[in-house]
Design an enzyme around this catalytic site. Sequence first.
Site, PDB file in Angstrom:
ATOM      1  N   HIS A   1       0.833  -1.200   0.000  1.00 40.24           N
ATOM      2  CA  HIS A   1       0.000   0.000   0.000  1.00 40.24           C
ATOM      3  C   HIS A   1       0.863   1.242   0.000  1.00 40.24           C
ATOM      4  CE1 HIS A   1      -3.816  -2.038   0.730  1.00 40.24           C
ATOM      5  NE2 HIS A   1      -3.131  -2.859   1.516  1.00 40.24           N
TER       6      HIS A   1
ATOM      7  N   THR B   1      12.739  -8.884   3.444  1.00 45.53           N
ATOM      8  CA  THR B   1      12.483  -7.543   2.927  1.00 45.53           C
ATOM      9  C   THR B   1      13.527  -7.087   1.916  1.00 45.53           C
ATOM     10  OG1 THR B   1      13.695  -6.549   4.757  1.00 45.53           O
ATOM     11  CG2 THR B   1      11.314  -6.838   5.053  1.00 45.53           C
TER      12      THR B   1
END
Length: 172
Positions: A98, A151
């Site tokens: 997002h 990540t």
Amino acid sequence: MKKKILLILYYAFFRFIPGEQHYNLKFGNIIRSYFVKKLFDKAGSNLSIESYAMFADGHGIVIGDNSGIGHNCKLSSPMKIGNNVMMGPDVTCMTRSHNFAEIDIPMCEQGETPRRKITIEDDVWIGARVIIMPGVTIGTGSIVGSCSVVTKDVQPFSIVGGVPAKIIRYRK
């Protein structure tokens, strides 16, 4: 039209057939592998697709020979899975996130980021409940420890673990 029918059949029935992980049943794996070969952009031979695996419509996903998708895994596209990849249960591969840069607009109204391809190179072992974030490449011969959140790119032949995943040691 054929792909839509295959998707409906897979998600309505065939993803629920028990697999080798729980009941040592090869039939479920065989039937799910058939669907993956029809739905993914490219699928190799000798696949292991465990029950409850989800992959949207399969478009933009490539999987190599002798590779497996674990029980209850969730894959997003675009994604490339190499040869001889082992994926434990409950692995989640996310190719988008997002937007959140604007503090005066609620995050839920800012939309999503563009999709970023995940690449899992050859001979990789991904433990249970790993989360792989957008744009990550996991290098050849690497091991990702269970419950890790990946990540950043993982160097070839390294063992990583933790939240966020960090190098524990190298296999060489």
